[in-house]
Scaffold this motif. Sequence first.
Motif, PDB file in Angstrom:
ATOM      1  N   VAL A  92     -15.981  35.391 -35.124  1.00 41.04           N
ATOM      2  CA  VAL A  92     -16.741  34.170 -35.383  1.00 41.04           C
ATOM      3  C   VAL A  92     -15.812  33.085 -35.905  1.00 41.04           C
ATOM      4  O   VAL A  92     -14.883  33.361 -36.672  1.00 41.04           O
ATOM      5  CB  VAL A  92     -17.902  34.443 -36.374  1.00 41.04           C
ATOM      6  N   ASP A  93     -16.040  31.856 -35.452  1.00 36.21           N
ATOM      7  CA  ASP A  93     -15.326  30.702 -35.987  1.00 36.21           C
ATOM      8  C   ASP A  93     -15.846  30.388 -37.371  1.00 36.21           C
ATOM      9  O   ASP A  93     -17.048  30.493 -37.637  1.00 36.21           O
ATOM     10  CB  ASP A  93     -15.575  29.465 -35.109  1.00 36.21           C
ATOM     11  N   GLY A  94     -14.959  29.955 -38.244  1.00 36.26           N
ATOM     12  CA  GLY A  94     -15.370  29.446 -39.541  1.00 36.26           C
ATOM     13  C   GLY A  94     -15.813  28.000 -39.385  1.00 36.26           C
ATOM     14  O   GLY A  94     -15.951  27.488 -38.270  1.00 36.26           O
ATOM     15  N   VAL A  95     -16.043  27.332 -40.489  1.00 41.50           N
ATOM     16  CA  VAL A  95     -16.407  25.915 -40.461  1.00 41.50           C
ATOM     17  C   VAL A  95     -15.169  25.094 -40.782  1.00 41.50           C
ATOM     18  O   VAL A  95     -14.256  25.567 -41.473  1.00 41.50           O
ATOM     19  CB  VAL A  95     -17.562  25.595 -41.444  1.00 41.50           C
ATOM     20  N   PRO A  96     -15.114  23.861 -40.308  1.00 38.50           N
ATOM     21  CA  PRO A  96     -13.937  23.030 -40.578  1.00 38.50           C
ATOM     22  C   PRO A  96     -13.867  22.613 -42.046  1.00 38.50           C
ATOM     23  O   PRO A  96     -14.875  22.641 -42.762  1.00 38.50           O
ATOM     24  CB  PRO A  96     -14.143  21.813 -39.671  1.00 38.50           C
ATOM     25  N   ALA A  97     -12.681  22.218 -42.471  1.00 36.17           N
ATOM     26  CA  ALA A  97     -12.505  21.700 -43.830  1.00 36.17           C
ATOM     27  C   ALA A  97     -13.458  20.523 -44.027  1.00 36.17           C
ATOM     28  O   ALA A  97     -13.675  19.716 -43.125  1.00 36.17           O
ATOM     29  CB  ALA A  97     -11.062  21.260 -44.041  1.00 36.17           C
ATOM     30  N   GLY A  98     -14.050  20.444 -45.183  1.00 36.96           N
ATOM     31  CA  GLY A  98     -14.969  19.350 -45.482  1.00 36.96           C
ATOM     32  C   GLY A  98     -16.371  19.540 -44.933  1.00 36.96           C
ATOM     33  O   GLY A  98     -17.189  18.616 -44.987  1.00 36.96           O
ATOM     34  N   TYR A  99     -16.667  20.715 -44.408  1.00 35.73           N
ATOM     35  CA  TYR A  99     -18.011  20.978 -43.873  1.00 35.73           C
ATOM     36  C   TYR A  99     -19.056  20.710 -44.946  1.00 35.73           C
ATOM     37  O   TYR A  99     -18.897  21.082 -46.097  1.00 35.73           O
ATOM     38  CB  TYR A  99     -18.116  22.426 -43.396  1.00 35.73           C
ATOM     39  N   ASP A 100     -20.144  20.064 -44.541  1.00 37.38           N
ATOM     40  CA  ASP A 100     -21.230  19.714 -45.466  1.00 37.38           C
ATOM     41  C   ASP A 100     -22.546  20.148 -44.842  1.00 37.38           C
ATOM     42  O   ASP A 100     -22.977  19.600 -43.827  1.00 37.38           O
ATOM     43  CB  ASP A 100     -21.211  18.201 -45.709  1.00 37.38           C
ATOM     44  N   ALA A 101     -23.194  21.144 -45.434  1.00 37.05           N
ATOM     45  CA  ALA A 101     -24.443  21.684 -44.886  1.00 37.05           C
ATOM     46  C   ALA A 101     -25.553  20.637 -44.852  1.00 37.05           C
ATOM     47  O   ALA A 101     -26.460  20.727 -44.014  1.00 37.05           O
ATOM     48  CB  ALA A 101     -24.892  22.896 -45.694  1.00 37.05           C
ATOM     49  N   THR A 102     -25.498  19.637 -45.722  1.00 35.26           N
ATOM     50  CA  THR A 102     -26.548  18.608 -45.702  1.00 35.26           C
ATOM     51  C   THR A 102     -26.500  17.814 -44.400  1.00 35.26           C
ATOM     52  O   THR A 102     -27.544  17.399 -43.895  1.00 35.26           O
ATOM     53  CB  THR A 102     -26.451  17.657 -46.917  1.00 35.26           C
ATOM     54  N   LYS A 103     -25.308  17.630 -43.851  1.00 34.74           N
ATOM     55  CA  LYS A 103     -25.196  16.933 -42.558  1.00 34.74           C
ATOM     56  C   LYS A 103     -25.779  17.786 -41.434  1.00 34.74           C
ATOM     57  O   LYS A 103     -26.422  17.270 -40.528  1.00 34.74           O
ATOM     58  CB  LYS A 103     -23.744  16.566 -42.272  1.00 34.74           C
ATOM     59  N   THR A 104     -25.569  19.082 -41.511  1.00 35.85           N
ATOM     60  CA  THR A 104     -26.156  19.983 -40.521  1.00 35.85           C
ATOM     61  C   THR A 104     -27.672  19.953 -40.620  1.00 35.85           C
ATOM     62  O   THR A 104     -28.373  19.877 -39.604  1.00 35.85           O
ATOM     63  CB  THR A 104     -25.635  21.418 -40.732  1.00 35.85           C
ATOM     64  N   ALA A 105     -28.195  19.978 -41.836  1.00 38.56           N
ATOM     65  CA  ALA A 105     -29.645  19.924 -42.030  1.00 38.56           C
ATOM     66  C   ALA A 105     -30.215  18.626 -41.471  1.00 38.56           C
ATOM     67  O   ALA A 105     -31.265  18.636 -40.821  1.00 38.56           O
ATOM     68  CB  ALA A 105     -29.993  20.063 -43.514  1.00 38.56           C
ATOM     69  N   ALA A 106     -29.525  17.511 -41.705  1.00 34.50           N
ATOM     70  CA  ALA A 106     -30.001  16.217 -41.196  1.00 34.50           C
ATOM     71  C   ALA A 106     -30.036  16.215 -39.668  1.00 34.50           C
ATOM     72  O   ALA A 106     -31.004  15.743 -39.066  1.00 34.50           O
ATOM     73  CB  ALA A 106     -29.119  15.087 -41.725  1.00 34.50           C
TER      74      ALA A 106
END
Length: 114
Positions: A92-106
């Motif tokens: 599985v790929d990880g998330v990039p540096a600076g990943y913000d779950a609130t942006k994904t939720a939006a």
Amino acid sequence: MTAYAIGHIRPETMNEDILRYIEEIQSTMDPFEGRFLVHGSKVEVLEGSFPGDLVIIAFPDIERARAWYASPAYQEILPLRGRHIPGDILLVDGVPAGYDATKTAAALRESAGL
């Protein structure tokens, strides 16, 4: 982006094959810059159930994770584990540096019209 090989394994009785696999796996990972993040640690289950053990190996990217798993060196020792330790193995790929779950939720809200 960092990628991970994750194993949810259910070890059975220790034997010579498993010991040999553990002794040799590091040398199969080294050419692909793989390193253990979790190996042999006790799992603390907070919700649900999790029978077995967890192994997490980090690689610099998904291509090297795939190349390690497909490599002749790893494929040679894989049966040593496979014959004795059932489990699930994932890449599985990880998330990039600076990943913000609130942006994904939006983005999910917008796509779902919520």
